[in-house]
Scaffold this motif. Sequence first.
Motif: not given
Length: 244
Positions: A93, A126-127, A237-240, A243
């Motif tokens: 990232d 994905r990332m 991981r930034h999408d996990e 929020t």
Amino acid sequence: MIEHRIGTQEEWQAAREELLKEEKELTRRNDELSRKRRELPWVPVEKDYSFETEQGTKSLAELFDGGSQLLVYHFMFGPPYTAGCPVCSSIADTLAPQVIHLKARDTTLLLASRAALEQLLAYRERMGWGIDWVSSGGSDFNRDLGFLYTEEELKPFLEGEIPPTVEQNARMCGTDVLGYVSEGPGLSAYALSDGIVYRTYVTTARGLEPAMAYYALLDRTSRGRDESDTRPLWVRRHDEYETG
């Protein structure tokens, strides 16, 4: 409830000025270490390594992509993995946005892993990273640099008490502990001169922290990194991340 020393603005300022002296000393020391890194002897890379890329099979020299300097981040994504290491993902990232800036300084930055290229590219999509990723699984590249271990070499570690962070990350990568720790993270640097590739620098472990920007920022907060060897690692991981 606050469990920290409370002081006046004057007390804070006095303590801050003392700390600033140490910070400046550390900065000067870091500049000196950077100079010594640049003065390390260059080692010719004599073995013919091959890499699978989006443009086909390439040699190490061809990965420079027209530049004279190359930085390779050895991303932990082994053949048995179903997803990349979450810690390496957090590093990527930070690395991905630096590609264009390093290119302006005659330096190519890319990721290398041993998994199949198709897996790597699918995970990159994905990332959402804009960084080249090559598969080094067809050569001894990782092994020769010390970023691939045999089961026999890992035996003392595997027979001991496995840290919960290792078990956690293995699960998150879709593999077992052996599959996970067989791979190692690292950064290697190369120079290309008169058609010859030279290895100029290699680091791993805490030597990778400059690429973990969140740690430097957390170090400047009141709680710092707030980590423990006995607790699972907080990095995802930034999408996990949860929020809301």
